[in-house]
Write an enzyme that holds these catalytic residues in place. Structure first.
Site, mmCIF file in Angstrom:
data_model
loop_
_atom_site.group_PDB
_atom_site.id
_atom_site.type_symbol
_atom_site.label_atom_id
_atom_site.label_comp_id
_atom_site.label_asym_id
_atom_site.label_seq_id
_atom_site.Cartn_x
_atom_site.Cartn_y
_atom_site.Cartn_z
ATOM 1 C CG ASP A 172 68.881 80.738 -46.610
ATOM 2 O OD1 ASP A 172 69.861 80.277 -47.209
ATOM 3 O OD2 ASP A 172 68.020 80.019 -46.075
ATOM 4 C CB VAL A 173 68.288 87.479 -45.878
ATOM 5 C CG1 VAL A 173 68.156 88.923 -46.344
ATOM 6 C CG2 VAL A 173 66.899 86.875 -45.663
#
Length: 398
Positions: free
Chosen positions: A173-174
């Site tokens: 996600d990051v």
């Protein structure tokens, strides 16, 4: 902090942020840190991560939500209701950037898709974040853990004799959020050149595959998928976790000079002349024999002793810190790793809302990231003076 928001690189950029959870909010927080006006458009139930607790901060709010939503305003729009949908359309119409991470087809159903909005705003930058793209994978739910599994990351994480292991944070996600942030900056630069916006598509799966770099390159070149190696490196040795007399530490020898210096400080200079270990390729082939030699020596003193000796000899090495120790270590190097925010509460009671967050890692010399407000409460800015006028650049250029 900057003297005023207008000093920041993205001052004047308006963002209608329909994204939830992590990848999208991380990307829009990066924009907000550098001056963009980010309006977080939430359902009446709010972003899912508002309820992801514990842990909570001093105010009782989810630390997960707080981690990626500073410097934003929150407005509740129930897209199922006429009034909420009308508000969402006004926000999107006045934005330079629209960001969303709904499943494909949702924004079209509400008339908030790129084609509909761009008809009146040719300068609009529209960023869609999905799990598996808008094609055959459109129906798949894009959760970080799932992508770590199907994208191969878990297959190379963990010890050889353990099962597949996820990374200890939602790393995919990051990474995807950073790709979205970069894509939006590129699109704004292109709009400066042409007057026209464009669509940005970022997905979790290809973000992960691209981030696997050397492991992915090896697989594509050889047709052989790498296996789990624990803390060892497939192409460098010694580059791993080792044990001292009291605790483990990491040594990261990246070249033959460092290896010679390392075994010298250990009092084992003969290892650098051993044909099994003289060159990196030799050490990789004989990594277990090398590890046996090193461990017998390292057991004779503490990890702190060896790390200090390595620092003196310019050999990369470090203790295995927990997060409290990691922040303290970064602070000891003068890196200012923590952003502290003190914000007057909007209730007018004279109270202060405070927060501590990891600082933005991008350091600009004349316009650094600015920390103006903690993560907003749900609907905190409903009814505020948020109604933006259409941006001049939306008219496009011939």
């Amino acid at each position: 902090m900057s003297a005023t928001t207008t000093d920041l690189p993205l001052a004047g950029i308006r963002v209608a942020d329909f994204s939830r959870v992590l990848a999208g909010p991380y990307a829009t927080m990066m924009l907000a840190d550098f001056g963009a006006d980010v309006i977080k458009i939430e359902s009446p139930d709010g972003d899912d991560t508002r309820s992801w607790r514990p842990p909570v901060d001093a105010a009782g709010d989810s630390t997960y939500f707080a981690a990626v939503n500073r410097n934003k305003r929150s407005i509740v729009c129930d897209l199922r209701m006429e009034a909420g949908l009308a508000t969402a359309h006004r926000l999107a119409a006045g934005a330079d950037i629209v960001v969303e991470n709904f499943r494909p087809g949702v924004m079209e159903r509400f008339g908030l898709d790129e084609a509909t909005l761009r008809a009146d705003a040719p300068g609009l930058v529209y960023c869609s974040i999905t799990g598996f793209g808008r094609g055959d994978g459109a129906a798949l739910a894009g959760y970080d853990l799932l992508v770590q599994a199907v994208g191969g990351l878990m297959s190379i994480t963990g010890a050889p004799d353990s099962g597949p292991t996820k990374v200890g944070v939602a790393l995919v996600d990051v990474l995807t959020g950073l790709n979205a942030f970069s894509g939006m900056l590129l699109a704004l630069r292109e709009r400066d050149r042409t007057g026209l916006g464009q669509r940005i598509d970022v997905d979790l799966l290809t973000s992960l595959l691209a981030a696997l770099t050397n492991q992915a390159s090896s697989t594509l070149a050889t047709g052989i998928a790498p296996a789990r190696m624990g803390n060892a490196h497939p192409s460098i040795a010694p580059y791993e976790l080792v044990d001292a007399s009291d605790r483990p530490f990491v040594v990261a020898v990246g070249n033959d000079r460092q290896f010679r210096d390392f075994v010298g400080l250990l009092g084992r200079p003969e290892l650098a002349d051993d044909p099994r270990f003289a060159r990196n390729a030799d050490r990789v082939r004989h990594r277990q024999a090398l590890r046996d030699e090193l461990m017998s020596t390292l057991a004779g003193n503490t990890a702190a002793h060896w790390v200090d000796r390595c620092a003196t000899a310019r050999v990369p090495a470090g203790l295995v810190n927990d997060l409290t120790e990691a922040f303290a270590f970064a602070a000891s190097l003068g890196l200012d790793p923590v952003a502290r925010i003190d914000q007057a509460d909007a209730t007018g009671t004279g109270t202060t809302r405070s927060g501590a967050q990891p600082a933005n890692p991008i350091h600009l010399s004349s316009a650094p990231a600015d920390y103006r407000s903690v993560a907003p409460r749900l609907g905190e800015h409903d009814g505020a003076d948020w109604h933006p006028q259409p941006h001049p650049q939306k008219e496009g250029r011939p």
